[in-house]
Design a protein around this motif. Sequence first.
Motif, PDB file in Angstrom:
ATOM      1  N   UNK A  19      48.265  95.014  44.694  1.00 34.72           N
ATOM      2  CA  UNK A  19      49.358  94.200  45.399  1.00 34.72           C
ATOM      3  C   UNK A  19      48.829  93.196  45.364  1.00 34.72           C
ATOM      4  N   UNK A  20      47.823  92.406  45.655  1.00 32.81           N
ATOM      5  CA  UNK A  20      46.622  91.327  45.895  1.00 32.81           C
ATOM      6  C   UNK A  20      46.581  91.155  44.570  1.00 32.81           C
ATOM      7  N   UNK A  21      45.815  91.843  43.746  1.00 36.78           N
ATOM      8  CA  UNK A  21      45.280  91.808  43.257  1.00 36.78           C
ATOM      9  C   UNK A  21      46.413  91.905  42.112  1.00 36.78           C
ATOM     10  N   UNK A  22      47.615  91.870  41.310  1.00 37.21           N
ATOM     11  CA  UNK A  22      48.820  92.007  40.611  1.00 37.21           C
ATOM     12  C   UNK A  22      49.420  90.789  41.292  1.00 37.21           C
ATOM     13  N   UNK A  23      49.665  90.673  42.327  1.00 34.28           N
ATOM     14  CA  UNK A  23      49.958  88.370  42.717  1.00 34.28           C
ATOM     15  C   UNK A  23      49.209  87.960  42.697  1.00 34.28           C
ATOM     16  N   UNK A  24      47.435  87.275  42.686  1.00 32.75           N
ATOM     17  CA  UNK A  24      47.184  86.712  42.244  1.00 32.75           C
ATOM     18  C   UNK A  24      47.193  86.955  40.543  1.00 32.75           C
ATOM     19  N   UNK A  25      46.798  87.739  39.961  1.00 33.36           N
ATOM     20  CA  UNK A  25      47.660  87.767  38.306  1.00 33.36           C
ATOM     21  C   UNK A  25      47.940  87.315  38.294  1.00 33.36           C
ATOM     22  N   UNK A  26      49.613  86.549  38.836  1.00 32.10           N
ATOM     23  CA  UNK A  26      50.530  85.979  38.298  1.00 32.10           C
ATOM     24  C   UNK A  26      50.069  84.560  38.739  1.00 32.10           C
ATOM     25  N   UNK A  27      50.007  84.168  39.469  1.00 33.79           N
ATOM     26  CA  UNK A  27      49.479  83.311  40.115  1.00 33.79           C
ATOM     27  C   UNK A  27      48.692  82.575  39.307  1.00 33.79           C
ATOM     28  N   UNK A  28      47.243  82.738  38.396  1.00 35.12           N
ATOM     29  CA  UNK A  28      46.808  82.642  37.742  1.00 35.12           C
ATOM     30  C   UNK A  28      47.459  82.123  36.225  1.00 35.12           C
ATOM     31  N   UNK A  29      48.445  82.821  35.847  1.00 37.15           N
ATOM     32  CA  UNK A  29      49.155  82.574  35.084  1.00 37.15           C
ATOM     33  C   UNK A  29      50.012  81.111  35.526  1.00 37.15           C
ATOM     34  N   UNK A  30      50.389  81.360  36.410  1.00 43.28           N
ATOM     35  CA  UNK A  30      51.728  80.406  36.607  1.00 43.28           C
ATOM     36  C   UNK A  30      50.600  79.111  36.375  1.00 43.28           C
ATOM     37  N   UNK A  31      49.544  78.845  37.476  1.00 37.55           N
ATOM     38  CA  UNK A  31      49.020  77.726  37.589  1.00 37.55           C
ATOM     39  C   UNK A  31      48.464  77.779  35.912  1.00 37.55           C
ATOM     40  N   UNK A  32      47.950  78.613  35.583  1.00 39.63           N
ATOM     41  CA  UNK A  32      47.569  77.854  33.677  1.00 39.63           C
ATOM     42  C   UNK A  32      48.415  77.291  33.322  1.00 39.63           C
ATOM     43  N   UNK A  33      50.189  78.014  33.290  1.00 40.61           N
ATOM     44  CA  UNK A  33      51.592  77.595  32.582  1.00 40.61           C
ATOM     45  C   UNK A  33      51.527  75.806  33.366  1.00 40.61           C
ATOM     46  N   UNK A  34      50.901  75.934  34.082  1.00 38.70           N
ATOM     47  CA  UNK A  34      51.117  74.560  35.223  1.00 38.70           C
ATOM     48  C   UNK A  34      50.959  73.063  33.796  1.00 38.70           C
ATOM     49  N   UNK A  35      49.404  73.858  33.349  1.00 34.96           N
ATOM     50  CA  UNK A  35      48.436  72.523  32.999  1.00 34.96           C
ATOM     51  C   UNK A  35      48.658  72.549  31.524  1.00 34.96           C
ATOM     52  N   UNK A  36      49.257  73.939  31.305  1.00 33.88           N
ATOM     53  CA  UNK A  36      48.944  73.571  30.198  1.00 33.88           C
ATOM     54  C   UNK A  36      50.398  72.619  29.415  1.00 33.88           C
ATOM     55  N   UNK A  37      50.396  72.104  27.677  1.00 37.04           N
ATOM     56  CA  UNK A  37      51.723  71.358  27.804  1.00 37.04           C
ATOM     57  C   UNK A  37      52.305  72.245  26.614  1.00 37.04           C
ATOM     58  N   UNK A  38      53.405  72.660  27.198  1.00 37.58           N
ATOM     59  CA  UNK A  38      53.983  73.554  26.030  1.00 37.58           C
ATOM     60  C   UNK A  38      55.554  73.296  25.584  1.00 37.58           C
ATOM     61  N   UNK A  39      55.735  73.745  24.897  1.00 39.25           N
ATOM     62  CA  UNK A  39      57.594  73.550  24.395  1.00 39.25           C
ATOM     63  C   UNK A  39      58.549  74.024  24.923  1.00 39.25           C
ATOM     64  N   UNK A  40      60.381  73.930  25.255  1.00 40.43           N
ATOM     65  CA  UNK A  40      60.615  74.912  26.027  1.00 40.43           C
ATOM     66  C   UNK A  40      61.217  73.989  27.517  1.00 40.43           C
ATOM     67  N   UNK A  41      61.581  74.562  28.314  1.00 37.21           N
ATOM     68  CA  UNK A  41      62.855  74.235  29.541  1.00 37.21           C
ATOM     69  C   UNK A  41      60.937  74.097  30.883  1.00 37.21           C
ATOM     70  N   UNK A  42      61.085  72.866  31.551  1.00 39.80           N
ATOM     71  CA  UNK A  42      60.237  72.520  32.077  1.00 39.80           C
ATOM     72  C   UNK A  42      59.783  74.076  33.219  1.00 39.80           C
ATOM     73  N   UNK A  43      58.277  74.325  33.732  1.00 39.22           N
ATOM     74  CA  UNK A  43      58.159  75.107  34.592  1.00 39.22           C
ATOM     75  C   UNK A  43      58.342  74.742  36.035  1.00 39.22           C
ATOM     76  N   UNK A  44      59.609  76.144  36.492  1.00 40.46           N
ATOM     77  CA  UNK A  44      59.812  75.494  38.062  1.00 40.46           C
ATOM     78  C   UNK A  44      59.624  76.764  38.648  1.00 40.46           C
ATOM     79  N   UNK A  45      58.759  78.171  38.235  1.00 39.50           N
ATOM     80  CA  UNK A  45      58.544  79.212  38.957  1.00 39.50           C
ATOM     81  C   UNK A  45      56.959  78.193  39.977  1.00 39.50           C
ATOM     82  N   UNK A  46      56.734  78.299  40.814  1.00 40.83           N
ATOM     83  CA  UNK A  46      55.633  78.165  41.453  1.00 40.83           C
ATOM     84  C   UNK A  46      55.057  79.572  41.911  1.00 40.83           C
TER      85      UNK A  46
END
Length: 173
Positions: A101-128
């Motif tokens: 469970x902890x590993x899955x949460x940490x992987x999710x957090x890594x994807x969220x943080x990576x998406x925050x640093x990427x410049x992407x098209x589409x709606x803004x990222x509101x997921x924390x």
Amino acid sequence: MTDHDRPAAFFNPYAVSIDAEVAIALLADLQIRRAIDRGDFDDLPGSGKPLDLSDSHDPDWWLKRLMKREGFTMLPPSIQLRNEDATLDARLDRLSSERDVRREIEEFNVRVVRARYELTAGPPLVTMPRDVDQTARSWAERRARRAAEARERQRLDDIERGKSRGRRWKRRR
């Protein structure tokens, strides 16, 4: 004003250049319009129903089938992460150990943080990112609650089976 009343310089048909493709298209359009006026297209079988367009006419049919079969999505990262966040608790509930469970949460957090640093098209990222400890505690509470409910259902089933056994036993006497 009729055609005879107009001066000859008003429209010169020889001044317009029409190539073969345009001429064929104009003739086809003329024939279709005449057929519509005659009513040739009225009451055809399948009239008013959606067309059945199979994949054979689509050049990307194989790609669409692959994406559907494998469950690929073509969403912007912000929406994809929002969907993942909404289904994360259900995914965590299928895991059996807190370490997973902890590993899955940490992987999710890594994807969220990576998406925050990427410049992407589409709606803004509101997921924390999720708090790992709090989410793991919530998972443990849900797991304990499901286990207690399962024990209670088992106890009620045992009582019900005991009653039905007792009834059969009494009938046999």
